[in-house]
Design a protein around this motif. Sequence first.
Motif, mmCIF file in Angstrom:
data_model
loop_
_atom_site.group_PDB
_atom_site.id
_atom_site.type_symbol
_atom_site.label_atom_id
_atom_site.label_comp_id
_atom_site.label_asym_id
_atom_site.label_seq_id
_atom_site.Cartn_x
_atom_site.Cartn_y
_atom_site.Cartn_z
ATOM 1 N N ARG A 15 -4.719 -5.045 6.053
ATOM 2 C CA ARG A 15 -4.476 -3.664 5.621
ATOM 3 C C ARG A 15 -3.231 -3.096 6.294
ATOM 4 N NH1 ARG A 15 -10.325 -2.956 5.588
ATOM 5 N NH2 ARG A 15 -10.229 -2.410 7.792
ATOM 6 N N SER A 55 -13.131 -5.414 -2.479
ATOM 7 C CA SER A 55 -14.029 -4.295 -2.788
ATOM 8 C C SER A 55 -13.365 -2.955 -2.503
ATOM 9 C CB SER A 55 -15.330 -4.417 -1.984
ATOM 10 O OG SER A 55 -15.101 -4.189 -0.603
ATOM 11 N N GLN A 56 -12.404 -2.937 -1.578
ATOM 12 C CA GLN A 56 -11.706 -1.698 -1.222
ATOM 13 C C GLN A 56 -10.465 -1.460 -2.071
ATOM 14 O OE1 GLN A 56 -11.022 -2.367 2.975
ATOM 15 N NE2 GLN A 56 -12.994 -1.462 3.556
ATOM 16 N N ARG A 106 -9.733 3.850 7.725
ATOM 17 C CA ARG A 106 -10.399 2.626 7.279
ATOM 18 C C ARG A 106 -9.696 1.969 6.096
ATOM 19 N NH1 ARG A 106 -15.765 3.964 4.577
ATOM 20 N NH2 ARG A 106 -14.373 4.124 2.764
ATOM 21 N N ASP A 107 -9.325 2.775 5.087
ATOM 22 C CA ASP A 107 -8.830 2.221 3.826
ATOM 23 C C ASP A 107 -7.363 2.514 3.541
ATOM 24 O OD1 ASP A 107 -11.415 1.357 3.421
ATOM 25 O OD2 ASP A 107 -11.967 3.052 2.163
ATOM 26 N N GLN A 322 -15.791 9.783 -1.374
ATOM 27 C CA GLN A 322 -15.754 8.425 -1.912
ATOM 28 C C GLN A 322 -15.962 8.425 -3.421
ATOM 29 O OE1 GLN A 322 -14.917 5.652 0.114
ATOM 30 N NE2 GLN A 322 -14.503 4.997 -1.983
ATOM 31 N N ASP A 326 -13.259 7.015 -6.129
ATOM 32 C CA ASP A 326 -13.610 6.002 -7.130
ATOM 33 C C ASP A 326 -13.245 6.477 -8.531
ATOM 34 O OD1 ASP A 326 -14.597 4.469 -5.081
ATOM 35 O OD2 ASP A 326 -16.704 4.983 -5.439
#
Length: 353
Positions: A15, A55-56, A106-107, A322, A326
């Motif tokens: 990342r 998945s991210q 995190r993402d 989240q 999405d």
Amino acid sequence: MQKRSTFHGVAQEIRQNVQSGLWPPGKRIPTKSQLCTMFAASNMTVQKALTLLWSQGFTEAHGRNGTFITKRPPCRYRIALVFSVPTSNNQHAKALLTAAAKIKERDGYQFDLFESCYAWSPDATSGNMRRLEKEAAERRLAGAIFFGGEAPYAVSKLLHSHTLTTIFAAMYDTQYKYSGPAIPYENPMPALWDHIRASGRKKLAVFAIDAAMDWQTPALWQQAATAGITMREEWIHFFNPLKPRSVRNVTMLMASLPPELRPDSLYISDDHLVPETINALASCNLNIPQDLTVYAHTNFPLRHKDKVPLHSVGFNAATTLQRTIDTIRSPINNTYSLLPLVPFQIKKQYHDY
């Protein structure tokens, strides 16, 4: 001997390579065996890391051609968090911004705060709303999340231009059609009635913001009666959040009533009223929760300290964000869709302000 990496560690390294631009969108990343050597990790660890990154939204597999960085990884998404009011004293906003910071770490998603945004009329549009419209027109944003419903932003050009995915996060209302997808918050009252009844309480007081929740509608009084809960008019109070001293005064007055005239439970229905109410309760002579069960509408995550025991009720900020992320990543076709409810939660804990 070199310490072997965990799959979370491998995923984080990849990342960071994407976020720094070392591995740009569309780049083919090294093979699994090369990644194993690069990160001193086993084949299983690398596979789990790649599965997590997929998945991210960071990577995608192209069969024998290998694994590639997606054309638009999360770190290339800038999402506007839009509030019609200032956020400095807004507990809901603080919870959302805390969750946003964790998601960013995190993402890699980028969040831009736009506060004090409103567009009640063409002549009453804030500077921040105009700045938001400009950012959207220049396609600098992937999406925008509007908190508190659509009303404060009703005449904004942004809501009708379809140049940006706009999502509304507001209390659940089946009668209202938003101009974009909506993340509805579950109606808290059914769960609250059940919880109060199960705890053996029968007399409820309510502190609310002005008439934000119409506590005096016949339907609501009927729901309380059906649940075996008494609500008296003198126990229902509406406040101006800009004048918190009145909250403290009413709290102290209520606490001074004799037991037969005093409610045995209190629902603080708005985040803005919680700090002053809790401070007042901490300085009065009530034994909490024996004399008074307190339900405070806040949003998670929350601080856990030991000043006044209460039940925190509200919505998980991370869940809200989240679901909107999405939706922005995979726009839905139905403009007016209500997305899955953000569930109402009740958590017993201590709260300190």
